[in-house]
Design a protein around this motif. Structure first.
Motif, PDB file in Angstrom:
ATOM      1  N   ASP A   1     -21.809 -25.484 -47.701  1.00 18.85           N
ATOM      2  CA  ASP A   1     -20.678 -26.385 -47.483  1.00 18.85           C
ATOM      3  C   ASP A   1     -20.103 -26.849 -48.820  1.00 18.85           C
ATOM      4  O   ASP A   1     -18.898 -27.052 -48.953  1.00 18.85           O
ATOM      5  CB  ASP A   1     -21.121 -27.604 -46.677  1.00 18.85           C
ATOM      6  N   ILE A   2     -21.008 -27.037 -49.793  1.00 17.38           N
ATOM      7  CA  ILE A   2     -20.606 -27.496 -51.120  1.00 17.38           C
ATOM      8  C   ILE A   2     -21.259 -26.599 -52.170  1.00 17.38           C
ATOM      9  O   ILE A   2     -22.473 -26.368 -52.133  1.00 17.38           O
ATOM     10  CB  ILE A   2     -21.025 -28.962 -51.367  1.00 17.38           C
TER      11      ILE A   2
ATOM     12  N   MET B   1     -17.342 -35.067 -47.040  1.00 12.27           N
ATOM     13  CA  MET B   1     -18.618 -34.354 -47.146  1.00 12.27           C
ATOM     14  C   MET B   1     -19.667 -35.151 -47.918  1.00 12.27           C
ATOM     15  O   MET B   1     -20.786 -35.306 -47.485  1.00 12.27           O
ATOM     16  CB  MET B   1     -18.417 -33.006 -47.841  1.00 12.27           C
TER      17      MET B   1
ATOM     18  N   GLY C   1     -15.116 -24.240 -48.162  1.00 13.92           N
ATOM     19  CA  GLY C   1     -15.863 -25.472 -48.384  1.00 13.92           C
ATOM     20  C   GLY C   1     -15.354 -26.243 -49.589  1.00 13.92           C
ATOM     21  O   GLY C   1     -14.193 -26.147 -49.985  1.00 13.92           O
ATOM     22  N   CYS C   2     -16.246 -27.020 -50.199  1.00 14.53           N
ATOM     23  CA  CYS C   2     -15.924 -27.812 -51.381  1.00 14.53           C
ATOM     24  C   CYS C   2     -16.605 -27.177 -52.593  1.00 14.53           C
ATOM     25  O   CYS C   2     -17.760 -26.759 -52.511  1.00 14.53           O
ATOM     26  CB  CYS C   2     -16.409 -29.244 -51.181  1.00 14.53           C
TER      27      CYS C   2
ATOM     28  N   THR D   1     -25.689 -30.876 -44.121  1.00 20.40           N
ATOM     29  CA  THR D   1     -24.789 -30.374 -45.166  1.00 20.40           C
ATOM     30  C   THR D   1     -25.573 -29.469 -46.125  1.00 20.40           C
ATOM     31  O   THR D   1     -26.613 -29.864 -46.651  1.00 20.40           O
ATOM     32  CB  THR D   1     -24.162 -31.538 -45.963  1.00 20.40           C
TER      33      THR D   1
ATOM     34  N   THR E   1     -14.414 -33.834 -50.329  1.00 24.88           N
ATOM     35  CA  THR E   1     -14.093 -33.428 -48.967  1.00 24.88           C
ATOM     36  C   THR E   1     -13.877 -31.914 -48.906  1.00 24.88           C
ATOM     37  O   THR E   1     -13.701 -31.243 -49.926  1.00 24.88           O
ATOM     38  CB  THR E   1     -12.826 -34.147 -48.465  1.00 24.88           C
ATOM     39  N   LYS E   2     -13.863 -31.400 -47.706  1.00 26.56           N
ATOM     40  CA  LYS E   2     -13.662 -29.964 -47.478  1.00 26.56           C
ATOM     41  C   LYS E   2     -12.324 -29.526 -48.063  1.00 26.56           C
ATOM     42  O   LYS E   2     -11.307 -30.192 -47.879  1.00 26.56           O
ATOM     43  CB  LYS E   2     -13.696 -29.675 -45.976  1.00 26.56           C
ATOM     44  N   GLY E   3     -12.333 -28.411 -48.785  1.00 27.12           N
ATOM     45  CA  GLY E   3     -11.112 -27.901 -49.391  1.00 27.12           C
ATOM     46  C   GLY E   3     -10.897 -28.363 -50.822  1.00 27.12           C
ATOM     47  O   GLY E   3     -10.026 -27.834 -51.522  1.00 27.12           O
TER      48      GLY E   3
END
Length: 636
Positions: free
Chosen positions: A183-184, A1, A211-212, A64, A25-27
């Protein structure tokens, strides 16, 4: 990301970060840790795009969405809580306006067969599909669920936001961020203004967030519950491991120990090689071998040990003068805010040198009673303050009273009187404001640095009773430990409002539990209180569940007479004082033993030896005194 490469930031000419690299990154649920002023909040602002003055590269996919919760927020007034929360759904609100406009046109037009009328119907269908994909038919219910999770009641939804304190406004801002579907998410101290119920709800929310998330927090339990990765900022570098906080801390310690061992072994090898070089260099026949060894040595990559930032506050609370035996005596104190009765017929007596912890859910009256004790709030009932009592008070939002446009030094000088003004720089130095740091403006300080400055201000005036409301908010873990040691060594009366069990352990000898308008006193420290209440931790204390009775108990837990309770409290205080003196004397003897070990001739120094023997005799007397009090305590 997000990919960060060779990121460097200068602050006041010094590097805050020096070519750091990492990828989000995602997660990822990242705990971003480090000492106050290390640059955690600055890094969040760089990631969010708020700060662009840096060297290096930061890249992320187009589109993003990044959201940030900052420690300082600018809030629009005049909106209701619900309207403010709905601002999280800008795209949905825009679609709603477009749909309402088309519906209005369809209702007023009669050219049903026209091409433009058919186009409106097609546009309406497309917009409705977009609205459904974005959750536009359920966002109101979602907003209400998040607000309730963060502690708001339905009756609060239509209240104006300016009716709420800064802490509750921060909750609204957090709710908006959680609803935005970013997303973040970047969260700077999200738990500082939350009660335990809201913290537990937030933990569950973040655990399932797709997301992150990057979280700056000094709440160790919260980090352990939520994060799966930890990044520590220290002395311009970062240390990044896929572990939650507690596991990260152990791993960092193990790695550093391994580095120290490897460095020691390498140094031995280098010294042996250098000896051979010196030996061979003197012989012509061995000269080529010496040169070969020199080249080999030059190629050795020296093992470096991760540097540790060991700078810490040096805090010492002096007692101003001895107050009377009874510091506070109250009879039937009550306090209401509108129809909400926070305290009801509360009576207690606080004596000189008592160390008391106020515990309980948010909203149960802990801060209210603290403000009553320092004469900041009116109340019903009677409160008598003892002879010669001088009060020092650290409010929960103490840092909010600082003038953002003043420098650190001016803040202290303006608060000092003629007697304390010459000590201003020394006090600031003990709180880690050194050199050019004193010329920084308050507005550029981190939350933890502002808290340190507020604590420094506290030392400008003498006191013998210290009341502290959530003093550890924003403080890094090392600073919390330093503050706790200073409070343990403080000989005056101490009242601490806190939900931090680790901070309270060994600090208080009496616990006041706040629940349903009542205050109940428990003799003993926080661990003894939790054991008596059969609570696993402070989270159970602050939960909504009613207190359960002790197992196999047919009578009240505390059936002692008032006289017995007074006696026990007096003995507890005596034990605490004697133990404090014993600890000090033991440290003194350890230091003198160390001096003797380094300089055996001191044993023949009459003055030193006399002081040494007198200290040991005093320790023996105190140990006997401690045994007598302990025996009497057991008998009662």
């Amino acid at each position: 990301m997000i990919h960060v490469s060779n990121l460097s930031v200068l602050f006041g000419g010094d590097p805050l970060f020096n070519q750091i690299n990492f990828r989000l990154t995602k997660g990822d649920r990242v705990g971003l840790i480090g000492k106050n002023g290390a640059g955690k909040s600055t890094l969040l602002k760089i990631l969010s795009g708020e700060i662009s003055d840096y060297e290096g590269d930061m890249s992320y996919p187009k589109g993003t969405k990044i959201g940030i919760l900052k420690q300082d927020i600018d809030f629009d007034e005049g909106c209701t809580v619900l309207d403010e929360a709905y601002k999280a759904f800008e795209e949905i609100k825009t679609l709603e306006k477009q749909i309402n406009s088309i519906n209005h046109s369809l209702q007023t037009r009669v050219d049903y067969e026209s091409e433009s009328y058919q186009d409106l119907i097609i546009n309406l269908t497309e917009l409705q599909q977009q609205l459904q994909l974005l959750g536009g038919y359920s966002y109101q219910g979602t907003a209400e669920r998040v607000l309730k999770g963060l502690g708001f009641k339905e009756s609060d939804f239509e209240k104006l936001t300016n009716e709420f304190s800064g802490g509750w406004r921060m909750r609204i801002e957090l709710a908006k961020l959680l609803l935005q579907n970013n997303d973040i998410m970047l969260l700077d101290e999200p738990t500082n203004h939350l009660d335990i119920e809201s913290i537990i709800w937030l933990e569950k929310f973040l655990q399932s967030y797709p997301g992150c998330v990057v979280i700056v927090s000094h709440d160790e339990m919260f980090l352990d519950e939520v994060t799966n990765r930890t990044i520590e900022i220290s002395l311009g570098r970062i240390y990044d491991y896929p572990k939650p906080f507690s596991e990260f801390k152990l791993l960092r310690h193990e790695i550093r120990e391994q580095q120290l061992a490897a460095q020691k072994n390498q140094q031995k090898e280098i010294e042996q090689t250098e000896k051979l070089i010196e030996k061979f260099r003197a012989k012509a026949s061995k000269a080529s071998m010496a040169q070969s060894l020199i080249k080999k040595l030059d190629k050795v990559e020296r093992i470096e040990v991760d540097k540790e930032d060991n700078a810490q506050m040096n805090v010492h609370f002096e007692i101003s003068r001895q107050p009377g035996k009874v510091v506070y005596h109250s009879e039937s104190i009550s306090k209401s805010f509108g129809n909400n009765k926070v305290l009801s017929d509360v009576s207690f007596e606080i004596e000189r040198s008592d160390k008391i912890a106020f515990v309980g859910q948010n909203g149960q009256g802990k801060s209210t009673l603290a403000k009553i004790l320092v004469s900041e709030l009116d109340f019903e009932g009677d409160l008598k303050i003892g002879h010669n009592v001088e009060i020092g008070y650290f409010a929960q939002n103490q840092a909010e009273y600082l003038d953002l446009n003043k420098t650190v030094l001016d803040t202290m000088i303006d608060a000092a009187d003629a007697k304390s003004r010459p000590k201003v720089r020394d006090i600031l130095g003990s709180f880690l404001f050194r050199g050019d740091d004193v010329d920084k403006f308050v507005k550029v300080l981190s939350g933890g640095e502002r808290n340190r400055l507020a604590l420094a201000k506290l030392l400008l005036s003498p006191f013998n009773v210290l009341i502290m409301d959530e003093p550890t908010n924003h403080l890094d873990m090392q600073s919390k430990d330093v503050l706790k040691r200073a409070l343990n060594n403080y000989d005056g009366t101490l009242i601490v409002v806190s939900h931090d069990r680790k901070f309270l352990q060994g600090l208080a000898n009496t616990v006041y539990e706040f629940r349903n308008g009542n205050v109940k006193e428990f003799l003993g420290d926080i661990d003894a209180y939790l054991e008596e209440r059969e609570f696993e931790d402070m989270r159970a204390v602050e939960s909504d569940e009613e207190l359960k009775p002790k197992k196999n108990e047919s009578k009240p837990a505390n059936n002692r007479s008032f006289k017995e309770q007074k006696k026990l409290k007096s003995l507890t205080n005596q034990l605490s004082k004697v133990e404090s003196k014993i600890n000090k004397l033991e440290r003194t003897i350890e230091e003198m033993d160390s001096q003797l070990a380094n300089d055996p001739e001191l044993a023949s120094n009459t003055d030193f030896f006399s002081e040494y023997e007198a200290t040991k005799e005093e320790l023996d007397k105190l140990m006997r005194k401690w045994e007598e009090i302990e025996l009497e305590f057991d008998q009662v």
